[in-house]
Design a protein around this motif. Structure first.
Motif, PDB file in Angstrom:
ATOM      1  N   TYR A   1       0.730  -1.268  -0.107  1.00 60.06           N
ATOM      2  CA  TYR A   1       0.046  -0.053  -0.081  1.00 60.06           C
ATOM      3  C   TYR A   1       0.969   1.349  -0.171  1.00 60.06           C
ATOM      4  O   TYR A   1       1.879   1.484   0.732  1.00 60.06           O
ATOM      5  CB  TYR A   1      -0.956  -0.022   1.093  1.00 60.06           C
TER       6      TYR A   1
ATOM      7  N   ASP B   1      -8.900   1.438   1.382  1.00 58.16           N
ATOM      8  CA  ASP B   1      -7.886   0.709   0.763  1.00 58.16           C
ATOM      9  C   ASP B   1      -8.553   0.527  -0.716  1.00 58.16           C
ATOM     10  O   ASP B   1      -9.561  -0.086  -0.747  1.00 58.16           O
ATOM     11  CB  ASP B   1      -7.384  -0.370   1.553  1.00 58.16           C
ATOM     12  N   TYR B   2      -7.436   0.795  -1.649  1.00 56.92           N
ATOM     13  CA  TYR B   2      -7.623   0.332  -3.088  1.00 56.92           C
ATOM     14  C   TYR B   2      -6.644  -0.443  -3.573  1.00 56.92           C
ATOM     15  O   TYR B   2      -5.674  -0.540  -2.991  1.00 56.92           O
ATOM     16  CB  TYR B   2      -7.941   1.453  -3.776  1.00 56.92           C
ATOM     17  N   ALA B   3      -7.142  -1.310  -4.731  1.00 54.45           N
ATOM     18  CA  ALA B   3      -6.074  -2.155  -5.507  1.00 54.45           C
ATOM     19  C   ALA B   3      -6.350  -1.349  -7.063  1.00 54.45           C
ATOM     20  O   ALA B   3      -7.401  -1.534  -7.457  1.00 54.45           O
ATOM     21  CB  ALA B   3      -6.227  -3.431  -5.491  1.00 54.45           C
TER      22      ALA B   3
ATOM     23  N   ASP C   1     -10.680  -2.491  -1.590  1.00 56.98           N
ATOM     24  CA  ASP C   1     -10.175  -3.858  -0.648  1.00 56.98           C
ATOM     25  C   ASP C   1     -10.946  -3.504   0.804  1.00 56.98           C
ATOM     26  O   ASP C   1     -11.308  -2.660   1.507  1.00 56.98           O
ATOM     27  CB  ASP C   1      -8.630  -3.953  -0.500  1.00 56.98           C
TER      28      ASP C   1
ATOM     29  N   ASN D   1      -9.874  -4.929   4.313  1.00 60.34           N
ATOM     30  CA  ASN D   1      -8.907  -5.348   5.241  1.00 60.34           C
ATOM     31  C   ASN D   1      -9.439  -5.641   6.550  1.00 60.34           C
ATOM     32  O   ASN D   1      -8.610  -5.827   7.594  1.00 60.34           O
ATOM     33  CB  ASN D   1      -7.787  -4.223   5.098  1.00 60.34           C
TER      34      ASN D   1
ATOM     35  N   ARG E   1      -9.497 -13.673  -1.684  1.00 60.01           N
ATOM     36  CA  ARG E   1     -10.317 -13.148  -2.817  1.00 60.01           C
ATOM     37  C   ARG E   1      -9.864 -13.686  -4.187  1.00 60.01           C
ATOM     38  O   ARG E   1      -8.586 -13.617  -4.486  1.00 60.01           O
ATOM     39  CB  ARG E   1     -10.230 -11.669  -2.735  1.00 60.01           C
TER      40      ARG E   1
ATOM     41  N   TYR F   1     -15.201 -11.908  -0.434  1.00 55.85           N
ATOM     42  CA  TYR F   1     -13.868 -12.557   0.065  1.00 55.85           C
ATOM     43  C   TYR F   1     -14.453 -14.165   0.698  1.00 55.85           C
ATOM     44  O   TYR F   1     -15.645 -13.938   1.430  1.00 55.85           O
ATOM     45  CB  TYR F   1     -13.206 -12.009   1.358  1.00 55.85           C
TER      46      TYR F   1
ATOM     47  N   ASP G   1      -5.140 -11.820  -2.007  1.00 55.93           N
ATOM     48  CA  ASP G   1      -5.634 -11.952  -3.235  1.00 55.93           C
ATOM     49  C   ASP G   1      -5.006 -13.077  -3.878  1.00 55.93           C
ATOM     50  O   ASP G   1      -4.091 -13.184  -4.208  1.00 55.93           O
ATOM     51  CB  ASP G   1      -5.785 -10.578  -4.079  1.00 55.93           C
TER      52      ASP G   1
ATOM     53  N   SER H   1      -2.346  -8.821   1.850  1.00 58.48           N
ATOM     54  CA  SER H   1      -2.746  -7.364   2.022  1.00 58.48           C
ATOM     55  C   SER H   1      -1.598  -6.476   2.584  1.00 58.48           C
ATOM     56  O   SER H   1      -1.591  -5.083   2.571  1.00 58.48           O
ATOM     57  CB  SER H   1      -3.977  -7.328   3.113  1.00 58.48           C
TER      58      SER H   1
END
Length: 683
Positions: free
Chosen positions: A80, A113-115, A134, A136, A147, A186, A222, A241
């Protein structure tokens, strides 16, 4: 293979029932606004776009025109990164290019939180940015969160990208997932080891076999299918994560089954040694031998098959085995009609639908040269597969479980080449059946195996044709008889000139009795032995005056005609005189075909060029014509028996013709009919 506890399976299946799959592929993506106008967001980035081989995937990533990451290659990923909330223009530039290949607008909310993932290859699937939120939040004690996503652009039609995630035993986790989809939910799993694989939709073949992965208490991970299989290998990308992502180790083993179906000699003379990459793995391996699955490291193998006593291999080939898949390698050909060779097959072990079995059929019987095709049919003639060339193996057929009575025929179904005893296909099972044998070194037949198990030759049907050529009475109904096998009546009201087609019967010893209608005393009795896989003709003959009533039992072994030829068998069952009353069979110009034929003599099948034949039956020497049928046409591939019949008193003399395995009939005599076998018509 990892066996899960009942509790684990319950959790998997419960999650599957409520799992919502969403594809997030929009170019412009906006997330909910944060309550705090000054909060930061967390963003992690992954490059999973296999648009070039090797280092050619390197890109530069900018946010709002500022360089954020450089020299990012396929499978590179960050942990992150903390960034201020707000809107961002994301641009991804291939190395050396001033034009972005991917452009997207994202709005990042604080405390979220992002991906952001670059996906696609630009050929099969477009390049794009996939952005997801995301979760978490910590899993329950003793559990991990997983996930799953499908980001492998291995096909250019979206339906062709459908894939399943399964346990090694085939239990489905996610089914029919298209490219570009990441699960919205998830999976909450007990901490422990998991052995997963990615397969084509339905469960086979295996596309990606992942080595067992351990999920620890509290892990949030993931797992994405990645690669296109061309620029970049197919694989699985794991992204914890709390860390940068990485490529998961793949499984290392494949299953290989070996079968010897090359009838290049007889019996033990077919024994061979099979070697892989120069090492002997099977010795004294003979025709119809097979192995169950052998677990071997995935990779490419040079196969050599050497006959016992030979210095050089008779068959060489290469098989490429991918981890997690099942293969069969078959030695085929006889070296005369068809070349010796190695046939590698990828086995599809997808579980059949409820109530079904799967059956794969193939033609590996080198009984003729060239493109000698064959049909697979039900006993009533219904086609299952038609015009199958030697060496062809069809895709698996889904069939309702139950009993099937199959036969292998010439194209069109006219002549049965291989008649199998009925076989039962059990629900949920996967079978393969090959036509095998050349009819010379090894009899034609069928080799059947259930998936992964040793196979073997199956029992062939024994066939019996019955023909009534005993003219013991003057009227049709007066010649009627009943026929019993081992005390059981099987045919009733059978009159002179009647015949059956082939009847399927169990190989055994039989006591045959033929009773004139209304009589309890058999006029003809005989003991016959019928062998498995053979075909026979049983012919009632004689008139009880000139020649005794009797039964002729003939083994029908015509062989397969060569191209341009037919096979003809001639016999004398006409009791027109007493004692050794011989006759000749001649052409119309007097040329002898067979001379001095005694009553009840039957010649072997003769190969004759296809064409028109004008035969006659004469007294010995040819002076007097006894029977003169019209000319007939023998077509390419025809197999025909023709018998002189009748006594000239009760029943007229004539010729009874029987196409192989079919009901026969009397040929028209000269000036009465025209004949074009197998059809008879009046002029």
């Amino acid at each position: 293979m990892i066996t899960q506890t009942n509790r684990t399976r319950f959790i998997w299946l419960t999650l599957l029932a409520g799992l919502l799959i969403t594809a997030v592929m929009a170019v412009s993506i906006s997330f909910a606004e944060s309550n705090s106008p000054t909060a930061d967001a967390r963003l992690r980035v992954a490059h999973l776009a296999p648009f070039a081989p090797g280092a050619g995937t390197a890109v530069t990533i900018t946010l709002n025109g500022n360089v954020a990451l450089t020299d990012v290659s396929f499978l590179d990923a960050t942990a992150y990164l903390t960034v201020p909330e707000g809107p961002y223009l994301v641009e991804i530039f291939p190395g050396g290019s001033a034009t972005p290949a991917i452009t997207a607008n994202v709005n990042l909310a604080g405390d979220t939180d992002y991906a952001a993932i670059a996906i696609g290859d630009g050929v099969n699937q477009p390049l794009s940015l996939l952005a997801v939120v995301d979760d978490n939040s910590a899993p329950a004690t003793g559990e991990a969160k997983l996930r799953l996503g499908h980001l492998a652009p291995f096909a250019n039609v979206i339906t062709d990208t459908l894939a399943d995630v399964r346990l090694q035993d085939g239990t489905p986790i996610l089914e029919g997932v298209p490219f570009g989809v990441i699960a919205a939910t998830y999976l909450n799993l007990p901490a422990g080891e998991y052995d997963l694989k990615i397969t084509a939709a339905g469960g086979a073949p295996t596309l990606i076999d992942v080595a067992p992965v351990t999920l620890n208490d509290g892990d949030i991970v993931d797992a994405y299918a990645v690669g296109d299989g061309s620029n970049q290998d197919l694989g699985v990308f794991l992204w914890p994560s709390n860390a940068a992502g990485f490529s998961a180790p793949l499984g290392t083993m494949a299953n290989l089954q070996v079968i010897h179906l090359a009838p290049f000699a007889t019996g033990m003379d077919t024994a061979v040694t099979v070697s892989l990459n120069g090492g002997d793995v099977l010795t004294d391996f003979v025709f119809a031998d097979s192995t169950a699955y052998i677990s071997v490291p995935a990779g490419s193998y040079d196969v050599a098959i050497t006959p016992n006593g030979a210095m050089d291999p008779a068959i060489t080939g290469t098989v490429n085995l991918m981890a997690g898949n099942d293969y069969t390698a078959v030695a085929i050909g006889d070296g005369v009609n068809q070349d010796l060779g190695l046939l590698p097959l990828l086995n599809n072990n997808a579980t059949p639908a409820t109530g079904n079995a799967h059956l794969r059929l193939g033609h590996l019987a080198p009984f003729a040269a060239g493109n000698a095709t064959a049909d697979v049919r039900l006993q009533d003639g219904t086609a299952v597969l038609t015009d199958v060339n030697f060496g062809d193996v069809a895709a698996y057929l889904p069939l309702p479980a139950g009993e099937y009575d199959l036969k292998i025929t010439t194209p069109g179904g006219e002549t049965t080449l291989i008649d199998l005893m009925p076989v039962t296909l059990d629900e949920g099972m996967i079978y393969t059946a090959f036509a095998v044998g050349d009819g010379v070194n090894e009899p034609v037949g069928a080799f059947v195996m259930a998936d992964g198990q040793m196979g073997g030759l199956v029992d062939l049907a024994t066939q019996l044709q019955v023909i009534h050529l005993a003219p013991f009475a003057a009227t049709e109904m007066s010649t009627a008889v009943d026929i019993a096998l081992n005390g059981t009546t099987v045919i009733t009201g059978f009159v002179y000139g009647d015949s059956t087609d082939y009847l399927t019967i169990t190989a055994d010893d039989y006591f045959i009795e033929i009773f004139p209608a209304g009589s309890n005393t058999a006029a003809i009795t005989a003991n016959v032995t019928l062998e498995q896989g053979m075909a026979y003709s049983a012919i009632a003959n004689g008139d009880g005056v000139n020649q005794s009533l009797s039964l002729a039992a003939l083994a029908d072994m015509p062989g397969t005609p060569a191209p341009g030829f037919g096979h003809v068998r001639l016999g004398h069952f006409a009791p027109f005189a007493m004692g050794d009353a011989t006759a000749d069979i001649r052409l119309q110009d007097g040329t002898p075909v067979i001379t001095g034929v005694n009553f009840a003599d039957v010649a072997m099948f003769m190969p004759l060029p296809a064409g028109e034949y004008d035969l006659k039956v004469t007294t010995p020497g040819g002076e007097t014509t006894l029977i003169d049928p019209l000319p007939f046409t023998l077509n390419d591939g025809d197999i025909l028996s023709a018998y002189a019949a009748g006594d000239g008193v009760n029943q007229p003399v004539g010729v009874f013709a029987v196409p192989l395995g079919q009901m026969g009939s009397f040929l028209p005599l000269f000036d009465d009919y025209n004949i074009y076998l197998p059809l008879i018509s009046r002029p």
